[in-house]
Design an enzyme around this catalytic site. Sequence first.
Site, PDB file in Angstrom:
ATOM      1  N   LYS A  11       0.829  -1.213   0.000  1.00 14.50           N
ATOM      2  CA  LYS A  11       0.000   0.000   0.000  1.00 14.50           C
ATOM      3  C   LYS A  11       0.869   1.271   0.000  1.00 14.50           C
ATOM      4  O   LYS A  11       2.084   1.201   0.257  1.00 14.50           O
ATOM      5  CB  LYS A  11      -0.938  -0.045   1.206  1.00 14.50           C
ATOM      6  CG  LYS A  11      -1.951  -1.199   1.147  1.00 14.50           C
ATOM      7  CD  LYS A  11      -2.913  -1.151   2.337  1.00 14.50           C
ATOM      8  CE  LYS A  11      -3.943  -2.267   2.259  1.00 14.50           C
ATOM      9  NZ  LYS A  11      -4.926  -2.195   3.386  1.00 14.50           N
ATOM     10  N   TYR A  51     -12.256  -2.364  -3.613  1.00 10.58           N
ATOM     11  CA  TYR A  51     -12.790  -2.492  -2.257  1.00 10.58           C
ATOM     12  C   TYR A  51     -14.312  -2.362  -2.227  1.00 10.58           C
ATOM     13  O   TYR A  51     -14.881  -2.013  -1.187  1.00 10.58           O
ATOM     14  CB  TYR A  51     -12.148  -1.436  -1.348  1.00 10.58           C
ATOM     15  CG  TYR A  51     -10.778  -1.831  -0.825  1.00 10.58           C
ATOM     16  CD1 TYR A  51     -10.611  -2.943   0.002  1.00 10.58           C
ATOM     17  CD2 TYR A  51      -9.644  -1.073  -1.133  1.00 10.58           C
ATOM     18  CE1 TYR A  51      -9.367  -3.289   0.499  1.00 10.58           C
ATOM     19  CE2 TYR A  51      -8.389  -1.426  -0.637  1.00 10.58           C
ATOM     20  CZ  TYR A  51      -8.264  -2.534   0.178  1.00 10.58           C
ATOM     21  OH  TYR A  51      -7.032  -2.891   0.687  1.00 10.58           O
ATOM     22  N   ASN A 114      -2.166   0.294   6.795  1.00 13.97           N
ATOM     23  CA  ASN A 114      -1.601  -0.945   7.348  1.00 13.97           C
ATOM     24  C   ASN A 114      -0.723  -1.723   6.361  1.00 13.97           C
ATOM     25  O   ASN A 114      -0.644  -2.947   6.412  1.00 13.97           O
ATOM     26  CB  ASN A 114      -2.708  -1.815   7.954  1.00 13.97           C
ATOM     27  CG  ASN A 114      -3.751  -2.207   6.940  1.00 13.97           C
ATOM     28  OD1 ASN A 114      -3.628  -1.881   5.767  1.00 13.97           O
ATOM     29  ND2 ASN A 114      -4.766  -2.918   7.374  1.00 13.97           N
ATOM     30  N   HIS A 117      -2.042  -5.524   1.583  1.00 13.26           N
ATOM     31  CA  HIS A 117      -3.319  -6.224   1.388  1.00 13.26           C
ATOM     32  C   HIS A 117      -3.005  -7.660   0.988  1.00 13.26           C
ATOM     33  O   HIS A 117      -2.032  -7.909   0.267  1.00 13.26           O
ATOM     34  CB  HIS A 117      -4.152  -5.577   0.273  1.00 13.26           C
ATOM     35  CG  HIS A 117      -5.280  -6.467  -0.183  1.00 13.26           C
ATOM     36  ND1 HIS A 117      -6.498  -6.480   0.459  1.00 13.26           N
ATOM     37  CD2 HIS A 117      -5.350  -7.408  -1.161  1.00 13.26           C
ATOM     38  CE1 HIS A 117      -7.272  -7.395  -0.128  1.00 13.26           C
ATOM     39  NE2 HIS A 117      -6.605  -7.966  -1.111  1.00 13.26           N
ATOM     40  N   GLU A 128      -9.671 -11.138  -7.274  1.00  8.35           N
ATOM     41  CA  GLU A 128      -8.727 -10.021  -7.125  1.00  8.35           C
ATOM     42  C   GLU A 128      -7.575 -10.118  -8.131  1.00  8.35           C
ATOM     43  O   GLU A 128      -7.131  -9.100  -8.667  1.00  8.35           O
ATOM     44  CB  GLU A 128      -8.188  -9.996  -5.685  1.00  8.35           C
ATOM     45  CG  GLU A 128      -9.277  -9.627  -4.690  1.00  8.35           C
ATOM     46  CD  GLU A 128      -8.808  -9.666  -3.243  1.00  8.35           C
ATOM     47  OE1 GLU A 128      -7.627  -9.971  -2.986  1.00  8.35           O
ATOM     48  OE2 GLU A 128      -9.636  -9.379  -2.364  1.00  8.35           O
TER      49      GLU A 128
HETATM   50  N1  UDP Z   1      -9.850  -0.644   7.218  1.00 13.56           N
HETATM   51  C1  UDP Z   1      -9.877   0.614   7.766  1.00 13.56           C
HETATM   52  N2  UDP Z   1     -10.526   0.802   8.968  1.00 13.56           N
HETATM   53  C2  UDP Z   1     -11.116  -0.231   9.625  1.00 13.56           C
HETATM   54  C3  UDP Z   1     -11.081  -1.518   9.066  1.00 13.56           C
HETATM   55  C4  UDP Z   1     -10.431  -1.699   7.850  1.00 13.56           C
HETATM   56  O1  UDP Z   1      -9.342   1.550   7.191  1.00 13.56           O
HETATM   57  O2  UDP Z   1     -11.692  -0.003  10.713  1.00 13.56           O
HETATM   58  C5  UDP Z   1      -9.163  -0.830   5.933  1.00 13.56           C
HETATM   59  C6  UDP Z   1      -7.760  -1.407   6.137  1.00 13.56           C
HETATM   60  O3  UDP Z   1      -6.884  -0.778   5.194  1.00 13.56           O
HETATM   61  C7  UDP Z   1      -7.965  -2.866   5.809  1.00 13.56           C
HETATM   62  C8  UDP Z   1      -9.016  -2.776   4.694  1.00 13.56           C
HETATM   63  O4  UDP Z   1      -9.878  -1.732   5.107  1.00 13.56           O
HETATM   64  O5  UDP Z   1      -6.763  -3.475   5.409  1.00 13.56           O
HETATM   65  C9  UDP Z   1      -9.822  -4.028   4.467  1.00 13.56           C
HETATM   66  O6  UDP Z   1     -10.357  -4.471   5.678  1.00 13.56           O
HETATM   67  P1  UDP Z   1     -10.372  -6.012   6.061  1.00 13.56           P
HETATM   68  O7  UDP Z   1     -11.193  -6.148   7.312  1.00 13.56           O
HETATM   69  O8  UDP Z   1     -10.785  -6.809   4.866  1.00 13.56           O
HETATM   70  O9  UDP Z   1      -8.855  -6.321   6.477  1.00 13.56           O
HETATM   71  P2  UDP Z   1      -7.643  -7.067   5.751  1.00 13.56           P
HETATM   72  O10 UDP Z   1      -8.222  -8.202   4.946  1.00 13.56           O
HETATM   73  O11 UDP Z   1      -6.943  -6.044   4.892  1.00 13.56           O
HETATM   74  O12 UDP Z   1      -6.769  -7.532   6.872  1.00 13.56           O
END
Ligand code: UDP
Length: 143
Positions: A11, A51, A114, A117, A128
């Site tokens: 990211k 997303y 974070n 992905h 994806e």
């Molecule tokens: N995200 C965010 N705030 C939140 C939860 C998720 O900004 O409270 C973002 C974060 O970048 C995350 C992405 O949305 O990686 C997708 O969320 P998911 O729960 O699918 O997590 P991941 O699969 O990336 O661990």
Amino acid sequence: MAVERTLSIIKPDAVAKNVIGQIYSRFEQAGLKIVASRMTHLTEKEAGGFYAVHSARPFFKDLVSFMTSGPVVIQVLEGEDAIAKHRDIMGATNPKNAAPGTIRADFADSIDENAVHGSDSAENAAVEIAYFFRTIELAPRTR
Ligand code: UDP
């Protein structure tokens, strides 16, 4: 265990920290092969489409804004049990909960920014990968 492919994104926050190589090393050390790779700067439409499953969530607008804030590096990783293995080395979504030594524990600042992905299921991995790469772009490492 089957050989799988999964979609991975470094990211904008991690690209800005100049840790692309360190993250690639972790993929390789885990036995994951990079079979496709591209750096790009996502448009709002591309990030929002990727997303789309989160479009009703309160963080969606900020997520699209973050994902379009700078370049990303998108790759397809291949290996035994690649989907779960990749999720393991990424660490938990919130870096505060990520196990020591994981990518998110070491490089992510917050749940919003974070670092990486990774696809979370075989079904999502297929969707994806097809979102970003044509079949002909996946290097035939097993051929
Ligand atoms: N995200 C965010 N705030 C939140 C939860 C998720 O900004 O409270 C973002 C974060 O970048 C995350 C992405 O949305 O990686 C997708 O969320 P998911 O729960 O699918 O997590 P991941 O699969 O990336 O661990």
